[in-house]
Write a protein that holds these residues in place. Structure first.
Motif, short mmCIF file in Angstrom:
data_model
loop_
_atom_site.label_atom_id
_atom_site.label_comp_id
_atom_site.label_asym_id
_atom_site.label_seq_id
_atom_site.Cartn_x
_atom_site.Cartn_y
_atom_site.Cartn_z
N SER A 1 -14.74 7.95 15.45
CA SER A 1 -15.55 6.80 15.08
C SER A 1 -14.72 5.92 14.14
N PRO A 2 -14.92 4.61 14.18
CA PRO A 2 -14.13 3.70 13.35
C PRO A 2 -14.20 4.02 11.86
N ALA A 3 -15.35 4.47 11.39
CA ALA A 3 -15.51 4.77 9.96
C ALA A 3 -14.65 5.96 9.52
N SER A 4 -14.32 6.85 10.43
CA SER A 4 -13.56 8.04 10.05
C SER A 4 -12.04 7.83 10.14
N ILE A 5 -11.61 6.68 10.59
CA ILE A 5 -10.17 6.41 10.73
C ILE A 5 -9.62 5.93 9.38
N GLN A 6 -8.59 6.61 8.90
CA GLN A 6 -7.99 6.28 7.61
C GLN A 6 -6.94 5.18 7.77
N PRO A 7 -6.81 4.29 6.77
CA PRO A 7 -5.82 3.22 6.86
C PRO A 7 -4.40 3.73 6.71
N VAL A 8 -3.48 3.01 7.32
CA VAL A 8 -2.05 3.28 7.19
C VAL A 8 -1.56 2.49 5.97
N SER A 9 -0.77 3.11 5.13
CA SER A 9 -0.26 2.43 3.94
C SER A 9 0.74 1.35 4.33
N MET A 10 0.54 0.16 3.79
CA MET A 10 1.45 -0.96 4.04
C MET A 10 2.32 -1.25 2.83
N GLY A 11 2.06 -0.56 1.72
CA GLY A 11 2.84 -0.75 0.51
C GLY A 11 2.79 -2.18 0.02
N ASN A 12 3.94 -2.76 -0.25
CA ASN A 12 4.04 -4.13 -0.76
C ASN A 12 4.45 -5.10 0.35
N ILE B 1 -6.68 0.34 14.57
CA ILE B 1 -7.67 0.26 13.49
C ILE B 1 -7.04 0.73 12.18
N ALA B 2 -6.29 1.82 12.22
CA ALA B 2 -5.63 2.32 11.01
C ALA B 2 -4.67 1.28 10.45
N ALA B 3 -3.90 0.64 11.32
CA ALA B 3 -2.97 -0.40 10.88
C ALA B 3 -3.71 -1.61 10.32
N SER B 4 -4.78 -2.01 10.97
CA SER B 4 -5.55 -3.16 10.51
C SER B 4 -6.20 -2.89 9.15
N LYS B 5 -6.73 -1.70 8.98
CA LYS B 5 -7.32 -1.34 7.68
C LYS B 5 -6.26 -1.35 6.58
N GLY B 6 -5.08 -0.84 6.88
CA GLY B 6 -3.99 -0.85 5.91
C GLY B 6 -3.56 -2.26 5.57
N LYS B 7 -3.50 -3.12 6.58
CA LYS B 7 -3.12 -4.51 6.36
C LYS B 7 -4.15 -5.22 5.47
N ILE B 8 -5.42 -4.95 5.72
CA ILE B 8 -6.48 -5.55 4.90
C ILE B 8 -6.36 -5.10 3.45
N LEU B 9 -6.11 -3.82 3.23
CA LEU B 9 -5.95 -3.32 1.86
C LEU B 9 -4.77 -3.97 1.16
N ALA B 10 -3.66 -4.12 1.89
CA ALA B 10 -2.47 -4.74 1.30
C ALA B 10 -2.71 -6.23 1.01
#
Length: 106
Positions: free
Chosen positions: A19-30, A88-97
């Motif tokens: 499920s989308p909610a259970s997918i963890q973001p990928v770290s994008m760092g700086n 989704i993991a990449a997109s979540k990481g990008k949003i966090l960064a």
């Protein structure tokens, strides 16, 4: 006998789309540290829209896998490439960064 069927089903269930909610973001760092502040909000809005579309497709893949496993014992969506977990993991990481970069702009 039921236990045997449950054990036999485990490999198929493990291959099912998450499920989308259970997918963890990928770290994008700086990755966006040098991005101009004016562009951050535009990219952040676009990425949030992209994530919403990906999550919608992923929800369909989850349902497709559940139906496939129930009817024929095979997670059809995952096997046909409809699983969008990586994107989704990449997109979540990008949003966090981008959010971190936006916070430093203020």
């Amino acid at each position: 006998m039921k236990f045997t069927y449950a054990i036999a089903a485990l490999p198929f269930l493990a291959a099912c789309a998450q499920s989308p909610a259970s997918i963890q973001p990928v770290s994008m760092g700086n990755a966006f540290a040098a991005m101009p502040c004016q562009r951050v909000q535009t990219d952040l809005t676009a990425e949030r829209q992209s994530l919403a579309a990906l999550e919608s497709k992923q929800k369909g893949a989850v349902v497709g896998d559940a139906v496939g496993v129930f009817l024929i014992g095979v997670p059809v969506s995952s096997l046909t490439g409809n699983d969008r977990a990586g994107a989704i993991a990449a997109s979540k990481g990008k949003i966090l960064a981008l959010e971190a970069r936006a916070a430093s702009c203020n």
